[in-house]
Design a protein around this motif. Sequence first.
Motif, PDB file in Angstrom:
ATOM      1  N   ARG A  58     -26.139  15.343 -13.594  1.00 45.93           N
ATOM      2  CA  ARG A  58     -27.364  15.525 -12.801  1.00 45.93           C
ATOM      3  C   ARG A  58     -27.916  14.144 -12.487  1.00 45.93           C
ATOM      4  N   THR A  60     -30.947  13.136 -12.361  1.00 46.87           N
ATOM      5  CA  THR A  60     -31.993  12.716 -13.303  1.00 46.87           C
ATOM      6  C   THR A  60     -31.381  12.195 -14.600  1.00 46.87           C
ATOM      7  N   ASP A  90     -25.387  20.437  -4.927  1.00 43.66           N
ATOM      8  CA  ASP A  90     -26.605  21.070  -5.399  1.00 43.66           C
ATOM      9  C   ASP A  90     -26.426  21.472  -6.854  1.00 43.66           C
ATOM     10  N   CYS A  91     -27.495  21.400  -7.607  1.00 46.07           N
ATOM     11  CA  CYS A  91     -27.464  21.803  -9.007  1.00 46.07           C
ATOM     12  C   CYS A  91     -27.603  23.318  -9.087  1.00 46.07           C
ATOM     13  N   ARG A  92     -26.686  23.968  -9.765  1.00 41.35           N
ATOM     14  CA  ARG A  92     -26.711  25.433  -9.870  1.00 41.35           C
ATOM     15  C   ARG A  92     -27.892  25.938 -10.686  1.00 41.35           C
ATOM     16  N   GLN A  93     -28.304  25.151 -11.700  1.00 43.35           N
ATOM     17  CA  GLN A  93     -29.378  25.589 -12.591  1.00 43.35           C
ATOM     18  C   GLN A  93     -30.767  25.309 -12.018  1.00 43.35           C
ATOM     19  N   ASP A  94     -30.872  24.375 -11.092  1.00 40.85           N
ATOM     20  CA  ASP A  94     -32.173  23.969 -10.557  1.00 40.85           C
ATOM     21  C   ASP A  94     -31.984  23.626  -9.088  1.00 40.85           C
ATOM     22  N   ARG A  95     -32.501  24.462  -8.221  1.00 36.95           N
ATOM     23  CA  ARG A  95     -32.285  24.263  -6.790  1.00 36.95           C
ATOM     24  C   ARG A  95     -32.891  22.962  -6.273  1.00 36.95           C
ATOM     25  N   ARG A  96     -33.842  22.394  -7.019  1.00 34.13           N
ATOM     26  CA  ARG A  96     -34.445  21.128  -6.586  1.00 34.13           C
ATOM     27  C   ARG A  96     -33.571  19.944  -6.965  1.00 34.13           C
ATOM     28  N   GLY A  97     -32.695  20.107  -7.933  1.00 38.62           N
ATOM     29  CA  GLY A  97     -31.885  19.004  -8.439  1.00 38.62           C
ATOM     30  C   GLY A  97     -30.564  18.873  -7.718  1.00 38.62           C
ATOM     31  N   SER A  98     -29.932  17.729  -7.946  1.00 39.74           N
ATOM     32  CA  SER A  98     -28.585  17.534  -7.419  1.00 39.74           C
ATOM     33  C   SER A  98     -27.734  16.852  -8.481  1.00 39.74           C
TER      34      SER A  98
END
Length: 171
Positions: A58, A60, A90-98
């Motif tokens: 991720r 972050t 795109d991050c599967r667990q958090d749509r805001r993350g990458s």
Amino acid sequence: MTTRWLTPEEQRAWRAYIAASRLLEDAIDRQLQQEGGMPHLFYSVLANLSDAPDRRLRMTDLAATLKITRSRLTYAVTRLERDGLLRREDCRQDRRGSVAVLTDEGTAVLERTAPGHVETVRTLLFDRLTPEQVGQLEEICAGVARGLQGEDGTPGTGDVPWRRRSPCPSS
């Protein structure tokens, strides 16, 4: 409030640290630019992704690992992505993350560049230290890092780079 000036010994140690860290970073950057066509930061992004499970992290988490701001990481990732060395998903667990993912081409560049980088680090740093000094260097640097992050029970700055947000432009 009274200023706690550095003692002469502390002043010498501080200046030696500054000189060594700047010279070392400059030498590493030059070597990586010559052999890999990239600055140390870009190499560090690729190296950390290569160590991660499935060569992905991720954004972050990658910023926290590298101890840099998210905006600085975004800049580096954008350049590396443009060169085909990694891609963002795109991050599967958090749509805001990458998530940053190391590509096969990025792995190949890292494999070509790593031997020269390791030799530079060994020659410029570790070959100049005794095994005891290597342990001391690790202990000192880890202790300073823990303190700056507030992980050792003492008040840290609380303002670690990867949690900083760029100020919003005024409208």
